[in-house]
Design a protein around this motif. Structure first.
Motif, PDB file in Angstrom:
ATOM      1  N   ILE A  25      41.714  60.004  82.580  1.00  0.00           N
ATOM      2  CA  ILE A  25      42.180  61.282  83.109  1.00  0.00           C
ATOM      3  C   ILE A  25      41.755  61.349  84.569  1.00  0.00           C
ATOM      4  CG2 ILE A  25      42.049  63.797  82.918  1.00  0.00           C
ATOM      5  CD1 ILE A  25      41.148  63.367  79.982  1.00  0.00           C
ATOM      6  N   VAL A  26      42.676  61.690  85.449  1.00  0.00           N
ATOM      7  CA  VAL A  26      42.332  61.908  86.856  1.00  0.00           C
ATOM      8  C   VAL A  26      42.663  63.362  87.198  1.00  0.00           C
ATOM      9  CG1 VAL A  26      42.546  59.521  87.613  1.00  0.00           C
ATOM     10  CG2 VAL A  26      44.564  60.963  87.615  1.00  0.00           C
ATOM     11  N   HIS A  27      41.753  64.000  87.890  1.00  0.00           N
ATOM     12  CA  HIS A  27      41.917  65.407  88.253  1.00  0.00           C
ATOM     13  C   HIS A  27      42.959  65.571  89.341  1.00  0.00           C
ATOM     14  CE1 HIS A  27      40.939  69.208  90.320  1.00  0.00           C
ATOM     15  NE2 HIS A  27      40.459  69.628  89.157  1.00  0.00           N
ATOM     16  N   ASN A  28      42.948  64.688  90.329  1.00  0.00           N
ATOM     17  CA  ASN A  28      43.928  64.646  91.421  1.00  0.00           C
ATOM     18  C   ASN A  28      43.681  65.666  92.531  1.00  0.00           C
ATOM     19  OD1 ASN A  28      45.896  62.684  91.821  1.00  0.00           O
ATOM     20  ND2 ASN A  28      47.154  63.392  90.122  1.00  0.00           N
ATOM     21  N   ASP A  29      42.639  66.500  92.398  1.00  0.00           N
ATOM     22  CA  ASP A  29      42.282  67.417  93.489  1.00  0.00           C
ATOM     23  C   ASP A  29      40.802  67.761  93.379  1.00  0.00           C
ATOM     24  OD1 ASP A  29      42.549  69.028  95.727  1.00  0.00           O
ATOM     25  OD2 ASP A  29      43.463  70.709  94.669  1.00  0.00           O
TER      26      ASP A  29
ATOM     27  N   LEU B  63      39.895  55.357  90.403  1.00  0.00           N
ATOM     28  CA  LEU B  63      39.473  55.206  91.795  1.00  0.00           C
ATOM     29  C   LEU B  63      40.319  56.032  92.748  1.00  0.00           C
ATOM     30  CD1 LEU B  63      38.420  51.459  92.170  1.00  0.00           C
ATOM     31  CD2 LEU B  63      37.039  53.492  91.642  1.00  0.00           C
ATOM     32  N   PHE B  64      41.519  56.465  92.309  1.00  0.00           N
ATOM     33  CA  PHE B  64      42.240  57.406  93.166  1.00  0.00           C
ATOM     34  C   PHE B  64      41.476  58.720  93.249  1.00  0.00           C
ATOM     35  CE2 PHE B  64      44.943  61.033  93.851  1.00  0.00           C
ATOM     36  CZ  PHE B  64      45.386  60.741  95.132  1.00  0.00           C
ATOM     37  N   ASP B  65      40.945  59.187  92.112  1.00  0.00           N
ATOM     38  CA  ASP B  65      40.144  60.414  92.111  1.00  0.00           C
ATOM     39  C   ASP B  65      38.935  60.278  93.037  1.00  0.00           C
ATOM     40  OD1 ASP B  65      41.187  62.530  90.690  1.00  0.00           O
ATOM     41  OD2 ASP B  65      39.921  62.256  88.938  1.00  0.00           O
ATOM     42  N   LEU B  66      38.266  59.128  92.945  1.00  0.00           N
ATOM     43  CA  LEU B  66      37.094  58.913  93.798  1.00  0.00           C
ATOM     44  C   LEU B  66      37.496  58.878  95.263  1.00  0.00           C
ATOM     45  CD1 LEU B  66      34.066  58.305  94.100  1.00  0.00           C
ATOM     46  CD2 LEU B  66      34.651  55.862  93.926  1.00  0.00           C
ATOM     47  N   GLY B  67      38.593  58.152  95.574  1.00  0.00           N
ATOM     48  CA  GLY B  67      39.054  58.083  96.962  1.00  0.00           C
ATOM     49  C   GLY B  67      39.418  59.441  97.510  1.00  0.00           C
ATOM     50  N   TYR B  68      40.072  60.276  96.686  1.00  0.00           N
ATOM     51  CA  TYR B  68      40.441  61.620  97.124  1.00  0.00           C
ATOM     52  C   TYR B  68      39.189  62.457  97.363  1.00  0.00           C
ATOM     53  CZ  TYR B  68      42.661  66.207  97.215  1.00  0.00           C
ATOM     54  OH  TYR B  68      43.068  67.460  97.592  1.00  0.00           O
ATOM     55  N   PHE B  69      38.251  62.411  96.418  1.00  0.00           N
ATOM     56  CA  PHE B  69      37.019  63.173  96.575  1.00  0.00           C
ATOM     57  C   PHE B  69      36.299  62.776  97.866  1.00  0.00           C
ATOM     58  CE2 PHE B  69      32.343  63.184  95.378  1.00  0.00           C
ATOM     59  CZ  PHE B  69      32.131  64.498  95.780  1.00  0.00           C
TER      60      PHE B  69
ATOM     61  N   TYR C  94      28.590  56.679  92.154  1.00  0.00           N
ATOM     62  CA  TYR C  94      29.702  56.526  91.214  1.00  0.00           C
ATOM     63  C   TYR C  94      29.730  55.098  90.653  1.00  0.00           C
ATOM     64  CZ  TYR C  94      34.392  56.502  89.237  1.00  0.00           C
ATOM     65  OH  TYR C  94      35.470  56.383  88.376  1.00  0.00           O
ATOM     66  N   ALA C  95      29.568  54.119  91.537  1.00  0.00           N
ATOM     67  CA  ALA C  95      29.580  52.728  91.082  1.00  0.00           C
ATOM     68  C   ALA C  95      28.433  52.456  90.116  1.00  0.00           C
ATOM     69  CB  ALA C  95      29.501  51.792  92.280  1.00  0.00           C
ATOM     70  N   GLU C  96      27.267  53.043  90.403  1.00  0.00           N
ATOM     71  CA  GLU C  96      26.116  52.857  89.523  1.00  0.00           C
ATOM     72  C   GLU C  96      26.360  53.482  88.154  1.00  0.00           C
ATOM     73  OE1 GLU C  96      21.338  54.017  89.391  1.00  0.00           O
ATOM     74  OE2 GLU C  96      22.548  54.476  91.160  1.00  0.00           O
ATOM     75  N   ARG C  97      26.993  54.664  88.151  1.00  0.00           N
ATOM     76  CA  ARG C  97      27.265  55.362  86.892  1.00  0.00           C
ATOM     77  C   ARG C  97      28.337  54.666  86.063  1.00  0.00           C
ATOM     78  NH1 ARG C  97      26.763  60.731  85.619  1.00  0.00           N
ATOM     79  NH2 ARG C  97      27.922  59.972  83.811  1.00  0.00           N
TER      80      ARG C  97
ATOM     81  N   TYR D 134      42.300  53.395  98.420  1.00  0.00           N
ATOM     82  CA  TYR D 134      42.438  54.654  97.689  1.00  0.00           C
ATOM     83  C   TYR D 134      42.176  55.857  98.599  1.00  0.00           C
ATOM     84  CZ  TYR D 134      42.401  51.806  93.444  1.00  0.00           C
ATOM     85  OH  TYR D 134      42.701  50.887  92.469  1.00  0.00           O
ATOM     86  N   THR D 135      41.201  55.727  99.491  1.00  0.00           N
ATOM     87  CA  THR D 135      40.922  56.835 100.409  1.00  0.00           C
ATOM     88  C   THR D 135      42.071  57.018 101.395  1.00  0.00           C
ATOM     89  OG1 THR D 135      38.565  56.302 100.209  1.00  0.00           O
ATOM     90  CG2 THR D 135      39.198  57.800 101.972  1.00  0.00           C
ATOM     91  N   THR D 136      42.618  55.911 101.884  1.00  0.00           N
ATOM     92  CA  THR D 136      43.786  55.996 102.768  1.00  0.00           C
ATOM     93  C   THR D 136      44.970  56.610 102.042  1.00  0.00           C
ATOM     94  OG1 THR D 136      43.054  54.049 104.015  1.00  0.00           O
ATOM     95  CG2 THR D 136      45.369  54.672 104.224  1.00  0.00           C
ATOM     96  N   LEU D 137      45.186  56.192 100.785  1.00  0.00           N
ATOM     97  CA  LEU D 137      46.281  56.769  99.999  1.00  0.00           C
ATOM     98  C   LEU D 137      46.106  58.277  99.860  1.00  0.00           C
ATOM     99  CD1 LEU D 137      48.774  56.542  98.121  1.00  0.00           C
ATOM    100  CD2 LEU D 137      47.185  56.134  96.230  1.00  0.00           C
ATOM    101  N   ALA D 138      44.892  58.732  99.593  1.00  0.00           N
ATOM    102  CA  ALA D 138      44.646  60.160  99.422  1.00  0.00           C
ATOM    103  C   ALA D 138      44.981  60.929 100.701  1.00  0.00           C
ATOM    104  CB  ALA D 138      43.189  60.392  99.036  1.00  0.00           C
TER     105      ALA D 138
END
Length: 352
Positions: free
Chosen positions: A203-207, A238-244, A279-282, A293-297
């Motif tokens: 599940i990705v939140h997207n915002d 990772l899209f969620d992470l990049g957006y965050f 995040y990577a550690e978790r 992903y950050t650029t995409l966001a």
């Protein structure tokens, strides 16, 4: 902020609707909360002090497939028994039952929503750091939810998410031949040439950003509820992470999304790199393609703001989006993140 408001009759009908469900008693008041540039959110209170929150779409016209309130309600209902903190789903209403649009009612999560500054008693460096860590931990918890077990297996199509998401966003601003506006072209080409395989399916939140969570007042440094599930789907975590991370400012200037997160510049909050490392550690995620992903966001935000700008110019959308400088701010950040030269200035005649 939308200029839509409740008529006296609609407010009376709402009071009856809520009282029948045991949520409030007698007359109610409605107060808009949130930034008001997407779905509309109201704090509904009765004379005894009972409070609930109501979410509805903005007034028509709305983009096809957007602002699906019943879908959003279904998501928070499905997440109720997971480690992800969400408000309690209390009621839903279909268009024509009370309003001319679908809406839902959820519990009121008491606590601050942080944007430009951190209020007391959370304004302590130790608490700020714990809060930043709680944000990324909450994102990791969301991505660990078994989406099939909670009944959200049909929420989206995670296979091919990255390329499909990129293509769908590109179509929003492309011309009749499928070509992007000139100031979007370089970033879009960079993204298309580097699409990574999905890192997983969650599940990705997207915002997901600090302004879309309620912080706990009773347990400083923790999250009481994640808000605004309108865009949630199944896809690459990772899209969620990049957006965050794209929402986390690193200094001036800031783009419009980072303007709603400038509190994160205060002493104590973890840096972008520290958040990514946690995040990577978790999760054990490989972050070697995180820059994509950050650029995409950032590019996606530019697309959505450009889509909103065109609607506003035509007089059918929120006037907030009419300023082209908002679009350009995201594109500048996308180019900087990708290591590209600054984008050209737009030809506004081309993008009417």
């Amino acid at each position: 902020m939308s200029d839509w408001d409740w008529s006296p009759d609609q407010r009376d009908d709402l009071a009856v609707f809520l009282e029948k469900r045991g949520l409030t008693t007698g007359t109610v008041t409605t107060k808009p909360i949130g930034d008001g540039h997407s779905n509309l959110t109201y704090l509904v209170s009765d004379e005894s002090g009972s409070q609930v929150v109501l979410r509805r779409p903005p007034p028509p016209p709305t983009p096809p497939g957007g602002h699906d309130m019943l879908r959003e309600a279904r998501i928070i209902g499905a997440l109720a028994d997971t480690p992800v903190p969400v408000a309690e789903l209390l009621a839903t209403s279909v268009a024509g039952e009370l309003l001319d649009v679908d809406f839902y009612v959820m519990g009121f999560s008491a606590g601050p929503v942080i944007t430009t500054d951190t209020p007391a008693p959370l304004d302590d460096p130790v608490v700020r750091r714990r809060l930043g860590e709680s944000l990324v931990d909450t994102l990791a918890d969301l991505h660990a939810v078994d989406w099939q077990a909670v009944g959200l297996g049909d929420l989206g199509r995670p296979e091919g998410f990255n390329a499909r998401h990129l293509a769908r966003m590109a179509r929003l601003v492309a011309d009749e031949y499928g070509n992007p506006p000139a100031h979007f072209a370089a970033a879009e080409a960079w993204l298309r040439d580097r699409v990574p395989p999905e890192s997983g399916a969650t599940i990705v939140h997207n915002d997901f950003r600090i302004g879309n969570v309620v912080c706990s007042a009773e347990s400083p440094g923790t999250i009481a509820a994640v808000l605004d599930w309108e865009l949630a789907t199944l896809g690459d975590p990772l899209f969620d992470l990049g957006y965050f991370l794209a929402s986390v400012p690193v200094g001036a200037p800031v783009n419009p999304t980072q303007e709603l997160s400038t509190a994160l510049l205060e002493d104590g909050y973890p840096t972008r790199d520290e958040l990514a490392a946690r995040y990577a550690e978790r999760t054990g995620a490989d972050l070697s393609a995180l820059n994509w992903y950050t650029t995409l966001a950032l590019w996606k935000l530019a697309v959505l703001y450009e889509y909103g700008r065109r609607r506003a110019v035509r007089g059918v959308g929120d006037p907030y989006y009419a300023d082209q400088a908002l679009v350009q701010a995201f594109l500048v950040d996308a180019h900087r993140t990708a290591g590209l030269p600054p984008p050209p200035e737009p030809d506004l005649e081309e993008t009417r």
